[in-house]
Enzyme design. Structure first.
Site, short mmCIF file in Angstrom:
data_model
loop_
_atom_site.label_atom_id
_atom_site.label_comp_id
_atom_site.label_asym_id
_atom_site.label_seq_id
_atom_site.Cartn_x
_atom_site.Cartn_y
_atom_site.Cartn_z
CG ASP A 177 -0.21 0.28 2.52
OD1 ASP A 177 0.69 -0.50 2.86
OD2 ASP A 177 -0.55 1.27 3.20
CE1 TYR A 226 -4.71 2.43 4.70
CE2 TYR A 226 -3.17 0.68 5.25
CZ TYR A 226 -3.47 1.86 4.59
OH TYR A 226 -2.50 2.47 3.81
#
Length: 566
Positions: free
Chosen positions: A109, A261
């Site tokens: 990511d 997240y």
């Protein structure tokens, strides 16, 4: 932010500070505060007028080419022969092995090496949406093949990760152990534990976002690879059914993701988001019925939001729903609810324009940048630029189809400024893109590799260490901190196309590797810009003054070749 201590910490690592950070907890807490106040009157944010736009012309085609290179730098797995980012090599080749499933591939990511399913899926959704809106412009720039590859690298992984109708592998790697190390992905010694959601441990948010990504991508591939498009849609349908039937937040099922997240907004926005993408992909009324029937209970017509991100999808939901209203793609029973969605979509647009009253606006930096929060603010800038651009296009298309010269506009709450034109909305979108590219007080491009001045010390493990292909000598977990992280010089590898976290609310930026809030880049920062760069490249060509046509040579014959400018 929570800190982790360990007797195994090296002095360099401890001094760096960042590796002790367990994740994006500060950003998550800020989102929680936003949602807690979204239904209440907000204090009007300062919206200083931006300075005059830079007279410099930007090379949007170059920006487009470079943005697509970034996704190759973020690849996990066995790299293809056509890999253009030469300083990367194969990595994560045993991902999923301990669990008996093939999870090789996908994207890292950001500047670390965990594969987080939720932001990865959002990245693919936004890449796909970029092509659905501006694919012809991407093709005209000669970058369609690379754009399709960037989407397919993600969707190929999601096909692997969706191992059963009600099972989705949502994470590979552990953020805590990953942040203890500063290594190249080719040298990884950290945990590659994989985590899944299923019937017993649901994850409607990650399953819903993955369904949205697969549905949007299916439309992109429909013309180029119909069989693959059908496969993607098949997975999207199953994933949505799984997300809706077995409801729950994925961070309640996978504790390891909470510090990185966490799904602060819950899963209702992802369910609405996925349903809208499935409606667009299939044309089936049942999905629009779902969006309308759940509008109130799921917050689709209730939340007045001023950001759009990997976690908070409501603004995107509302703009997609408003598109159906503006284009007339609905039945009479849907109209009233779609009008409510449009009102909330325009709250977001007006917040960016600074034209809301007591309901709240998005802050602006003195240089004109939309400012949401300290950590990785550029993700909100690029996503806002994209939403503003597509919404201005929806307004313009609706005006054109209506005929009679009636122009659709945005209704804002501030007295005296009741409406904003589609052109005004688009102008703000373009200004944000230009800010990213260097039309800002520092004259710095926050798109790495673009322009004369850009961040040189990006917080990125692979970029900050000598390329594996040049030196295959193993670099250990702590060795990377002592040998590479603490270096003051520029990274040996340029992460071309990455958009870093960017400046603070006063346009200040420190190009330091340990300054992770500003110098770390994420895939979802760049994804919305792919289509924007392509579309602005076309507009720039159209706006450029055309050279005068040369007079025909007297020697040339009618209908024959001319000697002028051959």
């Amino acid at each position: 932010m929570r800190r982790i201590t360990s007797s195994g910490a090296t002095p360099a690592a401890a001094a760096a500070g960042l590796w002790l950070l367990p994740g994006r907890l500060g950003e998550v807490l800020a989102v929680a505060a936003l949602l807690a106040s979204a239904l209440l009157p907000l204090a009007e944010a300062a919206t200083e007028a931006p300075p005059p736009a830079s007279s410099a012309r930007h090379d949007y085609e170059d920006a487009l080419r470079k943005s697509l290179l970034y996704f190759e730098a973020q690849r996990s797995g066995r790299l293809p022969h056509g890999q253009r980012v030469a300083w990367r090599d194969h990595s994560g080749l045993t991902d999923g092995l301990e669990q008996g499933v093939d999870l090789v591939g996908g994207y890292y990511d950001a500047g670390d090496h965990v594969k987080f399913g939720l932001p990865m899926a959002f990245t693919v959704t936004m890449l796909s949406w970029s092509l659905l809106e501006y694919g012809a412009d991407v093709a005209d720039a000669g970058e369609l093949a690379h754009a399709l590859e960037s989407i397919k690298w993600g969707t190929d992984y999601f096909i692997k990760a969706h191992t059963r109708p009600h099972e989705l592998w949502a994470e590979v790697g552990d953020g805590d152990t990953d942040h203890y190390c500063w290594q190249r992905p080719e040298d990884m010694t950290t945990s590659r534990q994989a985590y899944k959601v299923d019937r017993d441990r649901p994850g409607s948010d990650v399953a819903g976002e993955t369904a949205a990504a697969m549905a949007a991508a299916s439309m992109v591939f429909r013309e180029h690879n119909p069989h693959y498009a059908s496969l993607l849609l098949h997975h999207a349908l199953q994933l949505f059914e799984f997300a809706d039937k077995y409801r729950g937040k994925y961070d309640s099922s996978i504790a390891e993701v909470k510090s990185y997240y966490a799904s602060v907004s819950g899963y209702h926005d992802e369910l609405l988001w996925a349903a809208l993408w499935l409606h667009r992909a299939t044309g089936r009324a049942q999905y629009l019925d779902y969006v309308v029937d759940n509008a109130d209970d799921f917050g689709g017509t209730g939340w007045a939001i001023t950001e759009f991100s990997w976690d908070v999808k409501y603004a995107g939901v509302q703009i997609l729903a408003a598109r159906l209203l503006l284009s007339g793609e609905h039945s009479p029973r849907h109209r009233e609810t779609l009008e409510q969605y449009r009102a909330k979509a325009e709250h977001y647009v007006c917040a960016c324009l600074g034209k809301n009253a007591a309901d709240g606006n998005v802050e602006r930096s003195p240089g004109g940048m939309l400012y949401v929060r300290q950590w990785n603010n550029m993700q909100y800038v690029t996503s806002a630029a994209f939403l503003l651009s597509v919404y201005s296009g929806y307004l313009s298309s609706s005006s054109s189809s209506a005929g009679g010269g009636e122009q659709q506009s945005v209704t804002c709450a501030a007295g005296g400024e009741a409406a904003a034109s589609a052109a005004e909305v688009f102008a703000l979108a373009r200004a944000q893109v230009d800010y990213v590219l260097g039309s800002n007080p520092r004259g710095m491009s926050y798109l790495v590799g673009y322009g004369a001045r850009f961040p040189a010390r990006v917080h990125h493990r692979a970029a900050s260490i000598v390329p594996y292909k040049h030196s295959k000598e193993f670099i250990g977990c702590a060795q990377g901190f002592d040998g590479w992280f603490i270096r003051k010089g520029a990274n040996p590898n340029v992460v071309v196309g990455a958009i870093v976290g960017g400046p603070d609310r006063r346009d200040r930026f420190r190009d330091q590797r340990e300054n992770y809030m500003q110098t770390e880049a994420c895939t979802y920062n760049t994804a919305p810009m792919v289509g924007m760069f392509a579309m602005l490249n076309r507009l720039a060509r159209d706006e450029a003054p055309q050279p005068p046509r040369p007079e025909a040579s007297s020697a040339s014959q009618p209908g024959g070749e001319t000697s002028v400018n051959r």
